[in-house]
Design an enzyme around this catalytic site. Structure first.
Site, short mmCIF file in Angstrom:
data_model
loop_
_atom_site.label_atom_id
_atom_site.label_comp_id
_atom_site.label_asym_id
_atom_site.label_seq_id
_atom_site.Cartn_x
_atom_site.Cartn_y
_atom_site.Cartn_z
N LYS A 1 0.91 -4.32 -3.41
CA LYS A 1 2.07 -3.52 -3.07
C LYS A 1 2.64 -3.86 -1.69
O LYS A 1 3.83 -4.13 -1.56
CB LYS A 1 1.66 -2.05 -3.11
CG LYS A 1 2.75 -1.09 -2.75
CD LYS A 1 2.16 0.29 -2.60
CE LYS A 1 1.36 0.37 -1.31
NZ LYS A 1 1.00 1.75 -0.98
N THR A 2 1.77 -3.87 -0.71
CA THR A 2 2.24 -4.14 0.65
C THR A 2 2.88 -5.50 0.74
O THR A 2 3.89 -5.69 1.41
CB THR A 2 1.06 -4.07 1.64
OG1 THR A 2 0.30 -2.90 1.34
CG2 THR A 2 1.56 -3.98 3.05
N ASP B 1 7.85 3.90 0.91
CA ASP B 1 6.49 3.63 0.45
C ASP B 1 5.79 4.96 0.15
O ASP B 1 6.20 6.00 0.65
CB ASP B 1 5.74 2.87 1.55
CG ASP B 1 4.46 2.27 1.01
OD1 ASP B 1 4.27 2.26 -0.21
OD2 ASP B 1 3.64 1.80 1.83
N GLU B 2 4.76 4.93 -0.64
CA GLU B 2 3.99 6.14 -1.00
C GLU B 2 4.93 7.23 -1.53
O GLU B 2 4.82 8.39 -1.14
CB GLU B 2 3.21 6.67 0.21
CG GLU B 2 2.34 5.65 0.93
CD GLU B 2 1.07 5.29 0.16
OE1 GLU B 2 0.94 5.69 -1.02
OE2 GLU B 2 0.24 4.58 0.74
N GLN C 1 -2.17 8.19 -7.31
CA GLN C 1 -2.63 8.30 -5.93
C GLN C 1 -1.92 9.41 -5.17
O GLN C 1 -1.91 9.43 -3.94
CB GLN C 1 -2.44 6.97 -5.21
CG GLN C 1 -3.31 5.87 -5.77
CD GLN C 1 -3.26 4.61 -4.94
OE1 GLN C 1 -3.59 4.61 -3.77
NE2 GLN C 1 -2.85 3.52 -5.55
N ARG D 1 -10.55 1.75 -2.91
CA ARG D 1 -10.48 1.11 -1.58
C ARG D 1 -11.47 -0.05 -1.50
O ARG D 1 -11.37 -0.91 -0.63
CB ARG D 1 -10.80 2.08 -0.44
CG ARG D 1 -9.90 3.29 -0.29
CD ARG D 1 -8.46 2.94 -0.24
NE ARG D 1 -7.85 3.13 -1.54
CZ ARG D 1 -6.69 2.63 -1.89
NH1 ARG D 1 -6.01 1.92 -1.04
NH2 ARG D 1 -6.21 2.83 -3.09
#
Length: 705
Positions: free
Chosen positions: A33-34, A212-213, A243, A595
């Site tokens: 994603k980043t 984002d998010e 998430q 993670r």
DNA sequence: CATTGTTCTCTTTTT
DNA sequence: GAGAACAATG
């Protein structure tokens, strides 16, 4: 640029280059994603020739913002002043320029959680309400929820019949102090954008907006995003409903579920390929999240190798658990793993203490993300309160804080008097002067006069002392060190160190931002109240990271320990009431699992100290959702010699939890004979009643025992 | 009236 | 195991 795109998979490439309409990227954990976001920004700058400063990227935390900025700069060079900020800091910028429109002076003050709680406590006391029912923290969060539109003050009156009054007084007090709380920043920011003039100005200015998010944005943030891109469709949001872990703060999963409705011709791109985790870890994550009903439903897959099984340790106590973690960390370090590659997660901040103790005992250096933040420490807030009284003429919260800190013989009676005066006189110094006129005891009169002198001295020195020296001057002139020695004989030294650190930080900040005097301190104060991570400045990477699961979002580590998997802790006791809450806890667990890149360790303690006493616990229901064939249990090595027992507690993988019974579509129930490998691709040999012995890939089997 | 000592409550997560 | 409310002391 073209060569950059080469490294992307088709979906990622599409996500980077798509600009025809509003875009929603559903990005699973670890799906790059980043990378997509940063490439997209780079693409806009280099290929589409957008002006960097006219691209707005909104992230969830300041830390994420900083990282994104760095990554973009790495791609396109330092000449890319892309505006990366959080919703909150974006609104601060807006308000610094336009606050007068909503009735605030531009040099407004931002209250942090602690200030807010103090203020609420004060109001409740002033109203003579039952402090048992009206607990400041609870009320503070109710206020927040009301502001975020989760419910109306009226709807709360069944629990708290005076809540509406508290709410109104609270807001009035903020206004009098020319102060915003965190929620206000967004509310008034949105308010500004309701003006057609400003809305047009900013939506014209920004050529593109990236968020984002997105799953963690609330209604107000959504409206801000919308106002900035009205009718232009120049928006891309990135999120993952699995998430979403901030609904308690008003995050609205609806935002993501109804993106298509809200933005015309919206395009959706799914990123479902995971590049981060081993198969074992991803299998576990998928299995866990499948228990949630409220989701769009996607399944991540990966080409990564199966990797090591997940480790499980059942500890006798919280201390034993911490020791297991620290010993295992030490083993890894010995094998050459870098400390920065290891992270330890827990559900609540209070759990960090035991772990810290254990790590210290092993001589492992660690850093904590979040937790008791540097700027929330008492000594720091005390010193800053002096600064604030100087800078903010109307900041009565800070004034009341410093009145008798350090002790100068001014107790509750004087405090009461001061509050009365403040009803009339809004300036801090003015009020103090009136107060000293009213007091009859010489000692107290003198104390107030000294305080006034100190405040005025500080004001005079704002410009001609260097920041470090100004902090030192404050500390010395109020006799703060002596006070600390007396009040905190245990740890006064480290507190003094913290204050020095504060001085250094402002000094550096001043040099970096090229600011001084009032501007410097104003800017510094608003930056720190919005910044969550104290370790922004020390980039020591040679440390193991400790943090809450919430803080771990967006990060990744080769080795991850998740601790405290107990009912009532994870899932947390306060989130057991409704299905929605439990699902959110499960998403949290999902975030934690994903993670981990290479190795995951889960653990729980059979008893845990929660106040002063030990309480028996039960293992978390979430543990049962992790397929047993992915887990290897770790046990404590039984030491043979007495000396060993005392010094060297070791842990080893002893028992492999094998599936005993499996179910197959066609063959039915089977008794397992052998398992080779781990994860979905493991080969299982089992005996089926009507078909005999078969060897089947795990993927096609369901473990039933 | 302020300070000191003592009992009691409380702890989710964060911008 | 901390911090606030309460009671006793100076």
């Amino acid at each position: 640029m073209e060569s950059l795109l080469k490294g992307l998979n088709p979906q990622q490439k599409k996500a980077v280059t798509y600009f025809d309409s509003p875009l929603l990227i559903l990005a699973g954990a670890g799906s790059g994603k980043t990378r997509v976001i940063t490439y997209k920004i780079a693409y806009m700058i280099e290929k589409l020739r957008y002006k960097p400063e006219r691209i707005l990227a909104v992230t969830f935390t300041n830390k994420a913002a900083k990282e994104m900025k760095e990554r973009v700069e790495k791609l396109v060079g330092n000449s890319a002043p892309v505006l990366v900020s959080t919703f909150h800091s974006f609104c601060v910028r807006l308000l610094r320029t336009h606050s007068v429109r909503v009735g605030y002076q531009p040099n407004f003050l931002i209250l942090d959680t602690d200030d807010k709680k103090r203020l609420v406590r004060e109001i409740i006391r002033d109203m003579n309400l039952d402090s048992e029912l009206y607990n400041p923290s609870a009320i503070a969060s109710v206020i927040s929820n009301i502001k975020n539109g989760l419910y109306s003050p009226e709807s709360m009156t069944t629990y708290y019949d005076r809540i509406k009054d508290i709410f109104e007084i609270y807001n009035k007090r903020l206004k009098e102090n020319n102060a915003f709380d965190f929620d206000d920043l967004l509310i008034y920011g949105r308010e500004l954008l309701k003006s057609e003039e400003l809305q047009r100005k900013y939506s014209d200015f920004f050529q593109y907006v990236l968020i984002d998010e997105y799953q963690d944005t609330n209604r107000i943030q959504y409206e801000i995003a919308r106002a900035l891109t009205k009718d232009k469709g120049n928006i891309c949001v990135v999120g993952d409903e699995d998430q979403c872990i901030y609904t308690w703060r008003g995050a609205n999963i609806e935002n993501i579920l109804s993106f298509e409705k809200d933005f015309q011709n919206a395009k959706i791109i799914k990123l479902e390929k995971n590049y981060r985790c081993t198969k074992v870890i991803l299998d576990a994550a998928n299995a866990v999240i499948e228990n949630n009903k409220l989701r769009k439903g996607k399944k991540l897959y990966t080409d990564n190798p199966a990797g090591e099984p997940i480790r499980l340790y059942v500890a006798e106590s919280d201390v034993d658990e911490a020791r297991f973690v620290s010993k295992t960390v030490k083993q890894f370090l010995k094998k050459g793993v870098k400390p920065a590659d290891i992270a330890i997660f827990y559900r609540t901040n209070s759990q960090s203490r035991v772990v810290e103790d254990a790590l210290r005992r092993e001589g492992i250096s660690y850093k904590i993300v979040g937790g008791l933040k540097f700027y929330e420490r008492k000594e720091i807030k005390d010193i800053i309160a002096y600064l604030r009284v100087v800078l903010f003429e109307k900041d009565t919260i800070s004034l009341l804080r410093i009145l008798n800190v350090p002790k100068r013989g001014l107790g509750s009676a004087v405090e009461k008097k001061l509050k009365e005066i403040l009803q009339q006189e809004t300036s801090n110094i003015g009020a103090l002067k009136l107060l000293s006129d009213e007091l009859r005891m010489e000692k107290q009169k003198k104390a107030i006069e000294d305080l006034i002198d100190i405040v005025e001295e500080i004001r005079k020195k704002l410009y001609n002392l260097k920041p470090y020296d100004l902090i030192k001057f404050i500390t010395v002139s109020i006799g703060y060190e002596k006070y600390l020695r007396k009040e905190h004989p245990e740890d006064w030294e480290s507190r003094v160190e913290n204050i020095k650190e504060l001085g250094n930080t402002i000094q550096e900040f001043s040099e970096r931002e090229k600011l001084q005097g009032e501007d410097l301190y104003l800017e510094f104060l608003s930056t720190i109240t919005l910044s969550s991570d104290q370790d922004e400045l020390d980039e020591e990477d040679e440390k193991v990271t400790l943090m809450t699961v919430h803080a771990s979002k967006g990060l990744e580590f080769p080795i991850v320990f998740i601790t405290g998997l107990e009912e009532g802790l994870f899932p947390h006791i306060k989130s057991l009431d409704t299905k929605e809450e439990i699902e959110e806890e499960r998403r949290l667990f999902y975030v934690a699992i994903t993670r981990a890149k290479r190795l995951l360790s889960l653990s729980y303690a059979k008893k845990r100290r929660s106040f002063g006493s030990y309480k028996d616990t039960r293992k978390s229901r979430f543990l049962d959702e992790v397929p047993t064939h992915l887990i290897k249990e770790v046990k404590r090595k039984v030491a043979k010699k007495e000396s060993e027992r005392r010094n060297a507690i070791d842990f080893e993988v002893v028992q492999k939890k094998k599936p005993k019974l499996v179910f197959h579509q066609k063959f039915g129930k089977g008794v397992v004979k052998r398992v080779e490998g781990v994860g979905e691709s493991a080969k299982v040999t089992a005996f089926f009643a009507n078909y005999g012995e078969k060897t089947i890939v795990m993927k096609f089997l369901k473990v039933i025992g």
